[in-house]
Design an enzyme around this catalytic site. Sequence first.
Site, PDB file in Angstrom:
ATOM      1  N   THR A 131       0.871  -1.171   0.000  1.00  0.00           N
ATOM      2  CA  THR A 131       0.000   0.000   0.000  1.00  0.00           C
ATOM      3  C   THR A 131       0.912   1.226   0.000  1.00  0.00           C
ATOM      4  O   THR A 131       2.073   1.132   0.419  1.00  0.00           O
ATOM      5  CB  THR A 131      -0.892   0.060   1.248  1.00  0.00           C
ATOM      6  OG1 THR A 131      -0.029   0.202   2.377  1.00  0.00           O
ATOM      7  CG2 THR A 131      -1.716  -1.190   1.419  1.00  0.00           C
ATOM      8  N   GLU A 179      -5.612  -4.396  -0.156  1.00  0.00           N
ATOM      9  CA  GLU A 179      -5.741  -5.543   0.744  1.00  0.00           C
ATOM     10  C   GLU A 179      -6.846  -6.504   0.306  1.00  0.00           C
ATOM     11  O   GLU A 179      -7.045  -7.554   0.890  1.00  0.00           O
ATOM     12  CB  GLU A 179      -6.043  -5.048   2.175  1.00  0.00           C
ATOM     13  CG  GLU A 179      -4.885  -4.327   2.850  1.00  0.00           C
ATOM     14  CD  GLU A 179      -4.830  -2.820   2.546  1.00  0.00           C
ATOM     15  OE1 GLU A 179      -5.364  -2.394   1.497  1.00  0.00           O
ATOM     16  OE2 GLU A 179      -4.256  -2.076   3.364  1.00  0.00           O
ATOM     17  N   LYS A 191     -14.525  16.657  11.372  1.00  0.00           N
ATOM     18  CA  LYS A 191     -15.317  16.619  12.606  1.00  0.00           C
ATOM     19  C   LYS A 191     -15.616  18.035  13.046  1.00  0.00           C
ATOM     20  O   LYS A 191     -14.729  18.756  13.508  1.00  0.00           O
ATOM     21  CB  LYS A 191     -14.560  15.868  13.693  1.00  0.00           C
ATOM     22  CG  LYS A 191     -15.425  15.575  14.892  1.00  0.00           C
ATOM     23  CD  LYS A 191     -14.766  14.619  15.847  1.00  0.00           C
ATOM     24  CE  LYS A 191     -15.823  14.025  16.754  1.00  0.00           C
ATOM     25  NZ  LYS A 191     -15.280  13.170  17.776  1.00  0.00           N
ATOM     26  N   TRP A 224     -20.016  14.756  11.970  1.00  0.00           N
ATOM     27  CA  TRP A 224     -19.111  14.459  10.866  1.00  0.00           C
ATOM     28  C   TRP A 224     -19.607  15.075   9.566  1.00  0.00           C
ATOM     29  O   TRP A 224     -20.794  15.054   9.264  1.00  0.00           O
ATOM     30  CB  TRP A 224     -18.981  12.947  10.673  1.00  0.00           C
ATOM     31  CG  TRP A 224     -18.348  12.256  11.847  1.00  0.00           C
ATOM     32  CD1 TRP A 224     -18.992  11.529  12.804  1.00  0.00           C
ATOM     33  CD2 TRP A 224     -16.971  12.248  12.194  1.00  0.00           C
ATOM     34  NE1 TRP A 224     -18.091  11.064  13.724  1.00  0.00           N
ATOM     35  CE2 TRP A 224     -16.838  11.489  13.373  1.00  0.00           C
ATOM     36  CE3 TRP A 224     -15.817  12.813  11.633  1.00  0.00           C
ATOM     37  CZ2 TRP A 224     -15.612  11.270  13.993  1.00  0.00           C
ATOM     38  CZ3 TRP A 224     -14.603  12.590  12.244  1.00  0.00           C
ATOM     39  CH2 TRP A 224     -14.504  11.830  13.416  1.00  0.00           C
TER      40      TRP A 224
HETATM   41  P1  ADP Z   1      -3.872   3.712  -1.557  1.00  0.00           P
HETATM   42  O1  ADP Z   1      -4.856   4.707  -2.092  1.00  0.00           O
HETATM   43  O2  ADP Z   1      -3.582   3.906  -0.092  1.00  0.00           O
HETATM   44  O3  ADP Z   1      -2.704   3.508  -2.407  1.00  0.00           O
HETATM   45  P2  ADP Z   1      -5.725   1.666  -2.241  1.00  0.00           P
HETATM   46  O4  ADP Z   1      -5.703   1.928  -3.674  1.00  0.00           O
HETATM   47  O5  ADP Z   1      -5.743   0.288  -1.764  1.00  0.00           O
HETATM   48  O6  ADP Z   1      -4.512   2.287  -1.577  1.00  0.00           O
HETATM   49  O7  ADP Z   1      -6.873   2.535  -1.632  1.00  0.00           O
HETATM   50  C1  ADP Z   1      -8.040   1.988  -1.115  1.00  0.00           C
HETATM   51  C2  ADP Z   1      -8.916   3.091  -0.626  1.00  0.00           C
HETATM   52  O8  ADP Z   1      -9.310   3.942  -1.706  1.00  0.00           O
HETATM   53  C3  ADP Z   1     -10.201   2.620  -0.031  1.00  0.00           C
HETATM   54  O9  ADP Z   1     -10.023   2.214   1.302  1.00  0.00           O
HETATM   55  C4  ADP Z   1     -11.076   3.854  -0.160  1.00  0.00           C
HETATM   56  O10 ADP Z   1     -10.829   4.777   0.871  1.00  0.00           O
HETATM   57  C5  ADP Z   1     -10.593   4.468  -1.444  1.00  0.00           C
HETATM   58  N1  ADP Z   1     -11.515   4.105  -2.536  1.00  0.00           N
HETATM   59  C6  ADP Z   1     -11.354   3.149  -3.459  1.00  0.00           C
HETATM   60  N2  ADP Z   1     -12.400   3.143  -4.326  1.00  0.00           N
HETATM   61  C7  ADP Z   1     -13.242   4.117  -3.926  1.00  0.00           C
HETATM   62  C8  ADP Z   1     -14.514   4.606  -4.392  1.00  0.00           C
HETATM   63  N3  ADP Z   1     -15.108   4.116  -5.468  1.00  0.00           N
HETATM   64  N4  ADP Z   1     -15.088   5.613  -3.696  1.00  0.00           N
HETATM   65  C9  ADP Z   1     -14.495   6.140  -2.608  1.00  0.00           C
HETATM   66  N5  ADP Z   1     -13.312   5.733  -2.133  1.00  0.00           N
HETATM   67  C10 ADP Z   1     -12.687   4.738  -2.778  1.00  0.00           C
END
Ligand code: ADP
Length: 545
Positions: free
Chosen positions: A184, A328, A439, A444
């Site tokens: 990640t 993940e 917040k 929220w």
């Molecule tokens: P990173 O962005 O940390 O590199 P990821 O690509 O695994 O890692 O990110 C996952 C996160 O991206 C999710 O937990 C969520 O917060 C956000 N995310 C992914 N798809 C969507 C979506 N369609 N709408 C809103 N948030 C999203």
Amino acid sequence: MMGQMMQRPLQIIELLRYGAEIFPEAGVVSRRCEGDIHRQSYPETMARVAQLAHGLAERGVQPGDRIATLAWNTHRHFEIYYAVSGMGAVCHTLNPRLSPEQMLYIIGHAEDRLLFVDLTFVPLVHALADKLPEGMRFVVMTDRAHMPDSPLELICYEDLLDGKPDSYDWPDMDENTAAGLCYTSGTTGNPKGALYSHRSTVLHALAVGLALNSSLREGANILPVVPMFHVNAWGLPYAAPLTGASLIMPGPGLDGPSLWDLMDGENVTSAWGVPTVWLGLQNEIAARGGNPAGFEQVVIGGSAAPRTMIEAFEQSGVSVCHAWGMTEMSPVGTHGILNASMQDLPFETRMDLQSKQGRRVFGCEMKIVDEEGQRLPHDGKAVGELYVRGNQVIAGYFHNDEATEAAMDAEGWFGTGDVASIDAAGFLTIQDRAKDLIKSGGEWISSIDLESCALAHPEVANCAVIAIAHPKWDERPLLVVVPKGEAHVTLEDIHALMEPHFAKWQLPDDVVFVDEMPLTATGKVSKRTLRAQFADYVLPDLPEG
Ligand code: ADP
């Protein structure tokens, strides 16, 4: 009583073997780093994958070795995915957009032995060379004619394959054998590794292929704009051969004009990527006066797809699938393909549904919980932290007990860090990442909702809402805007646009302008950078009410 059936291990190489046998006309088209367009069918790809495996075996690659890649989406990267995992080694995709420091940390943590590198990233390897682990070997993903000069001993990719047999005796392995590793981007602390298995990868390919069969089908041309270094390009390299779809690999050209040209030239039916990329493509569509030929569907995920973006695509005849997932989770957790009965809903009602993050793919269970970990109802109203469970979800982070313990709950579910609601029909609505929620006075405010609304303003090209510390309310929302053209939207205009949809206390306290949005290594708006940039920002005194 137990069933009496054979148990064959699920193995990644079978996906390509199946595609090569059943869909011999489909394959991989790549815009290569060398600049040309390259085409090869799945049977040709299968033969080259075998040659690569021989080349790697000759160089001493062993089962369990971590083999890293620093590469764009191309046929060679695709071949590495299959050859490395097929031999029982682990394909570790490195994100070249990370800082050198993070990259070195990840390479050290993963204990990578060999690094495949695209021509574009050779200078990066030169810059890192003296800090890389001793004994690491480098393969440049090109042919002899394009090999760069280097003080390092570089192996040429095509030399590895040259003259090797075009079949390989793929070993039978336990289906739980590790096959892929992806970190990640580490928005907090060091990056954490998700270690996929053959089993999880094949099950994910089956689930995504089924859920998105409008996209993944024989004769389809799919453009993964999402990089193969970002969660396996959302599983497309695995699901495409399984379903008979061809992949159109964009190489390094991810800007609007390059994408439009490639899509039009290759008759791309479906394109997958993060919203930032589609902003660029939509500008290009406006400039050219129409969609690229054959464009039917766009899959948007990685961050929330703004409603205006969804509407603009739909109105131009491109159907939108809004998907959600994370590294993940292999990564696809939900998808926005509607049931037949929902397709006929009035436009506005359908857009309400398609703006949500969709419903779960087979094999992914979801629950939302309150602060005490108690389950909340799936009624579309209750909002809580989202947990997931399933064969495609990590059971823990690679060599990181502390992060594993923090992420898993007592029932063995994985905490996503997202705050969400789920309605009775199973539609997920992501309110925010827990750390991005604002917040204010104990309540929220969802930054995603405010952003989606602000983007509807014609003078807003892109935007983000971040929390600013406030002496009375704790935090208040600040709207950061990239203006479209010369005109700068006013706070009054923004409030007028938002007032019908939000309570007054939820509206941003101020609007500020930036020339461009800072992006994370995965192409999402980096709110962490924005928060640092505006850390000392003083909000104006607004009248209370
Ligand atoms: P990173 O962005 O940390 O590199 P990821 O690509 O695994 O890692 O990110 C996952 C996160 O991206 C999710 O937990 C969520 O917060 C956000 N995310 C992914 N798809 C969507 C979506 N369609 N709408 C809103 N948030 C999203």
